[in-house]
Design an enzyme around this catalytic site. Structure first.
Site, PDB file in Angstrom:
ATOM      1  N   CYS A   1       0.827  -1.226   0.000  1.00  0.00           N
ATOM      2  CA  CYS A   1       0.000   0.000   0.000  1.00  0.00           C
ATOM      3  C   CYS A   1       0.850   1.262   0.000  1.00  0.00           C
ATOM      4  CB  CYS A   1      -0.935  -0.006   1.197  1.00  0.00           C
ATOM      5  SG  CYS A   1      -1.904  -1.516   1.300  1.00  0.00           S
TER       6      CYS A   1
ATOM      7  N   HIS B   1      -3.679   6.816   2.550  1.00  0.00           N
ATOM      8  CA  HIS B   1      -4.033   5.480   2.080  1.00  0.00           C
ATOM      9  C   HIS B   1      -5.429   5.166   2.625  1.00  0.00           C
ATOM     10  CE1 HIS B   1      -4.187   1.332   1.265  1.00  0.00           C
ATOM     11  NE2 HIS B   1      -3.820   0.905   2.455  1.00  0.00           N
TER      12      HIS B   1
ATOM     13  N   ASN C   1     -10.139  -0.680  -0.137  1.00  0.00           N
ATOM     14  CA  ASN C   1      -8.690  -0.508  -0.056  1.00  0.00           C
ATOM     15  C   ASN C   1      -8.082  -1.084  -1.344  1.00  0.00           C
ATOM     16  OD1 ASN C   1      -5.958  -1.017   0.422  1.00  0.00           O
ATOM     17  ND2 ASN C   1      -6.250  -1.494   2.585  1.00  0.00           N
TER      18      ASN C   1
HETATM   19  O1  UT7 Z   1      -3.572  -1.788   3.828  1.00  0.00           O
HETATM   20  C1  UT7 Z   1      -3.599  -2.519   5.009  1.00  0.00           C
HETATM   21  C2  UT7 Z   1      -4.566  -3.636   4.807  1.00  0.00           C
HETATM   22  N1  UT7 Z   1      -5.214  -4.057   5.991  1.00  0.00           N
HETATM   23  C3  UT7 Z   1      -6.321  -3.470   6.460  1.00  0.00           C
HETATM   24  O2  UT7 Z   1      -6.807  -2.507   5.944  1.00  0.00           O
HETATM   25  C4  UT7 Z   1      -6.961  -4.125   7.670  1.00  0.00           C
HETATM   26  C5  UT7 Z   1      -6.981  -3.289   8.900  1.00  0.00           C
HETATM   27  N2  UT7 Z   1      -7.902  -3.911   9.837  1.00  0.00           N
HETATM   28  C6  UT7 Z   1      -9.230  -3.669   9.792  1.00  0.00           C
HETATM   29  O3  UT7 Z   1      -9.678  -2.852   8.995  1.00  0.00           O
HETATM   30  C7  UT7 Z   1     -10.097  -4.355  10.808  1.00  0.00           C
HETATM   31  O4  UT7 Z   1      -9.305  -5.129  11.678  1.00  0.00           O
HETATM   32  C8  UT7 Z   1     -11.201  -5.269  10.165  1.00  0.00           C
HETATM   33  C9  UT7 Z   1     -12.229  -4.410   9.465  1.00  0.00           C
HETATM   34  C10 UT7 Z   1     -10.552  -6.250   9.181  1.00  0.00           C
HETATM   35  C11 UT7 Z   1     -11.914  -6.069  11.233  1.00  0.00           C
HETATM   36  O5  UT7 Z   1     -12.519  -5.202  12.178  1.00  0.00           O
HETATM   37  P1  UT7 Z   1     -12.281  -5.422  13.734  1.00  0.00           P
HETATM   38  O6  UT7 Z   1     -13.102  -4.421  14.423  1.00  0.00           O
HETATM   39  O7  UT7 Z   1     -10.795  -5.416  13.975  1.00  0.00           O
HETATM   40  O8  UT7 Z   1     -12.918  -6.851  13.968  1.00  0.00           O
HETATM   41  P2  UT7 Z   1     -12.239  -8.170  14.572  1.00  0.00           P
HETATM   42  O9  UT7 Z   1     -11.342  -8.805  13.572  1.00  0.00           O
HETATM   43  O10 UT7 Z   1     -11.681  -7.862  15.934  1.00  0.00           O
HETATM   44  O11 UT7 Z   1     -13.519  -9.085  14.757  1.00  0.00           O
HETATM   45  C12 UT7 Z   1     -14.608  -8.749  15.663  1.00  0.00           C
HETATM   46  C13 UT7 Z   1     -15.740  -9.735  15.414  1.00  0.00           C
HETATM   47  C14 UT7 Z   1     -15.273 -11.196  15.389  1.00  0.00           C
HETATM   48  O12 UT7 Z   1     -16.312 -11.981  15.919  1.00  0.00           O
HETATM   49  P3  UT7 Z   1     -16.206 -12.570  17.422  1.00  0.00           P
HETATM   50  O13 UT7 Z   1     -14.952 -13.411  17.398  1.00  0.00           O
HETATM   51  O14 UT7 Z   1     -16.088 -11.368  18.295  1.00  0.00           O
HETATM   52  O15 UT7 Z   1     -17.471 -13.341  17.556  1.00  0.00           O
HETATM   53  C15 UT7 Z   1     -15.166 -11.485  13.920  1.00  0.00           C
HETATM   54  O16 UT7 Z   1     -15.341 -12.856  13.615  1.00  0.00           O
HETATM   55  O17 UT7 Z   1     -16.331  -9.493  14.133  1.00  0.00           O
HETATM   56  C16 UT7 Z   1     -16.312 -10.690  13.365  1.00  0.00           C
HETATM   57  N3  UT7 Z   1     -16.110 -10.329  11.959  1.00  0.00           N
HETATM   58  C17 UT7 Z   1     -17.129 -10.109  11.124  1.00  0.00           C
HETATM   59  N4  UT7 Z   1     -18.458 -10.124  11.296  1.00  0.00           N
HETATM   60  C18 UT7 Z   1     -19.227  -9.842  10.237  1.00  0.00           C
HETATM   61  C19 UT7 Z   1     -14.947 -10.165  11.301  1.00  0.00           C
HETATM   62  N5  UT7 Z   1     -15.184  -9.836  10.022  1.00  0.00           N
HETATM   63  C20 UT7 Z   1     -16.538  -9.794   9.886  1.00  0.00           C
HETATM   64  C21 UT7 Z   1     -17.387  -9.505   8.814  1.00  0.00           C
HETATM   65  N6  UT7 Z   1     -18.718  -9.524   9.033  1.00  0.00           N
HETATM   66  N7  UT7 Z   1     -16.909  -9.179   7.584  1.00  0.00           N
END
Ligand code: UT7
Length: 328
Positions: A116, A255, A285
Site C-alpha cells: 500500500c 491510504h 482498499n
Molecule cells: O492496507 C492494510 C490492509 N489491511 C487493512 O486494511 C486491515 C486493517 N484492519 C481492519 O480494517 C479491521 O481489523 C477489520 C475491518 C478487518 C476487522 O474489524 P475489527 O473491528 O478489527 O474486527 P475483529 O477482527 O476484531 O472481529 C470482531 C468480530 C469477530 O467476531 P467474534 O470473534 O467477536 O465473535 C469477527 O469474527 O467481528 C467478526 N467479523 C465479522 N463479522 C461480520 C470479522 N469480520 C466480519 C465480517 N462480518 N466481515
C-alpha cells in the site's frame, strides 16, 4: 545554481466497471452492510473481470489520463515506475507491459513492491531521478487487482479490498509546484499480511492451491493497531517539515485503509475530516492505487488546486510505510 525540483505535472486513475456491494458479499460470507459500513466505511469496491483485464490494463488506462493532463505524449516518457503486488505475471514486470501498451519506446521500465506504500515509494524514486537530472519525464503508476488474491470465503479480509490504478507524471519544476521531503520506512514483519504461496518459498502446487495459499492472509486487528499508530507518526512527519505546520496543509491524501483508522488518527492529530480526501466508501482498499486514485479524484473535481499544499501518507504489508508533502 539552484537545485532542480520535481513536481507532478498530471495525474490519472482508472477502475474496472464491475461493482461488488456489501450486499453482494453478504451472499458469499456471513457478513452484512450493517457490519461493514460502521467498521470500515466501505460500501462497495470494484473488481476486474478475470481473463479480460489485469493490472497492466488498469495501469495503462490511468497512465494515459496522466499523460493527457501533463500535456505530453507517451514518446516523451524516459522512465516508467510501476508499484504493485499483483503484477500480471511474476515476470516480466508490469511497467514493461504498460510501456508496450502506451508505445513509450524511449522509456526504461521497472516495478517496485511496497504494497500500500508502493505509490509514494515509486514517486520518491521518480523524484530522485528527476532532481539528479538523469530522467526528465517519469510515469509513476500504483496499481493493484487485490480481488485476484482475495479469498471470498474469508469474511475477515474479503470485505476490505478492491481493484484500481492511479498514475502521475513527474517532471522538473520551474515554478512553486514541487515534491518536498519524503519519509520512507520498513519493519520486516512478514507474517501479518502476506500471500504465503506462489513465490520461491512455497512454489505453486496442488497442495498450495487446495489450502488457499495463493490468497492473501491478514491479521486484521494487528494491522489495524499498526495502522493507527503509523498514520499519526507519518502525518506528523509529512506535515511538519520545511518550516510548514499542519495548519498550512490544505489537503491530506491518506491510504484508504479503513475509515475508522483514518478518523481516529486525524482526530488525534487535529486535522478536520473536511481537509482529508476520502473515497474508501466507493473503492475499498486498493493497495498501491489508493493514494493516487484519491489524488486524481480531488484534482479532477476541483478540490485540489495548483499551489495547494498536500500531504500523502500510506503503510501496509512488509511492514512498509511512506509519507510526502507536495505543492500541487
Ligand atoms: O492496507 C492494510 C490492509 N489491511 C487493512 O486494511 C486491515 C486493517 N484492519 C481492519 O480494517 C479491521 O481489523 C477489520 C475491518 C478487518 C476487522 O474489524 P475489527 O473491528 O478489527 O474486527 P475483529 O477482527 O476484531 O472481529 C470482531 C468480530 C469477530 O467476531 P467474534 O470473534 O467477536 O465473535 C469477527 O469474527 O467481528 C467478526 N467479523 C465479522 N463479522 C461480520 C470479522 N469480520 C466480519 C465480517 N462480518 N466481515
Amino acid at each position: 545554481m539552484s537545485q532542480t525540483k520535481a513536481y507532478i505535472a498530471g495525474c490519472g486513475s482508472y477502475v474496472p466497471e464491475n461493482v461488488i456491494s456489501n450486499d453482494d458479499l453478504s451472499r458469499l460470507v456471513d457478513t452484512s452492510d450493517e457490519w461493514i459500513v460502521p467498521r470500515t466505511g466501505i460500501r462497495e469496491r470494484r473488481k476486474v473481470e478475470v481473463g479480460k483485464e489485469a493490472s497492466s490494463d488498469l495501469a495503462t488506462a490511468a497512465g494515459l489520463k496522466a499523460i493527457e493532463m501533463a500535456g505530453i505524449s507517451a514518446s516523451d516518457l524516459d522512465l516508467i515506475v510501476g508499484a504493485t503486488i499483483t503484477p500480471d505475471h511474476l515476470f516480466p514486470n508490469t511497467a514493461c507491459l504498460v510501456q508496450r501498451n502506451l508505445g513509450a519506446h524511449e522509456a526504461a521500465a521497472f516495478d517496485l513492491s511496497a504494497a500500500c506504500a508502493g505509490f509514494i515509494y515509486a514517486l520518491e524514486v521518480a523524484k530522485q531521478f528527476v532532481i539528479s537530472g538523469t530522467r526528465k519525464c517519469v510515469l509513476v503508476i500504483g496499481v493493484d487487482c487485490m480481488t485476484t488474491i482475495t479469498d471470498y470465503t474469508d469474511r475477515n479480509s474479503c470485505i476490505i479490498f478492491g481493484d484500481g490504478a492511479g498514475a502521475a507524471v513527474v517532471r522538473p519544476s520551474e515554478g512553486d509546484s514541487q515534491i518536498y521531503e519524503t519519509t520512507l520506512g520498513a519493519r520486516g514483519e512478514g507474517d501479518l499480511f502476506l500471500v504465503p504461496a506462489g513465490g520461491s518459498r512455497l512454489p505453486a502446487s496442488h497442495e498450495t492451491i487446495s489450502s488457499g495459499g495463493h490468497f492473501l492472509k491478514m491479521e486484521g486487528p494487528k494491522v489495524f493497531r499498526f495502522a493507527v499508530q503509523k498514520m499519526e507518526e507519518l502525518l506528523d512527519a509529512a506535515t511538519t517539515q520545511n518550516g510548514f505546520s499542519k495548519d498550512d496543509v490544505k489537503w491530506v491524501i491518506p491510504h484508504q485503509v479503513n475509515l475508522r483508522i483514518m478518523e481516529s488518527a486525524f482526530r488525534r492529530i487535529g486535522i478536520p475530516m473536511d481537509r482529508v480526501i476520502i473515497n474508501i466508501d466507493r473503492y475499498g482498499n486498493t493497495s498501491a492505487a489508493s493514494v493516487p486514485m484519491a489524488l486524481d479524484e480531488a484534482v479532477r473535481d476541483g478540490r485540489i488546486q495548483r499551489g495547494d499544499l498536500c500531504a500523502m501518507v500510506a503503510f501496509g504489508a512488509g511492514l512498509s510505510w511512506a509519507s510526502t508533502l507536495l505543492r500541487w
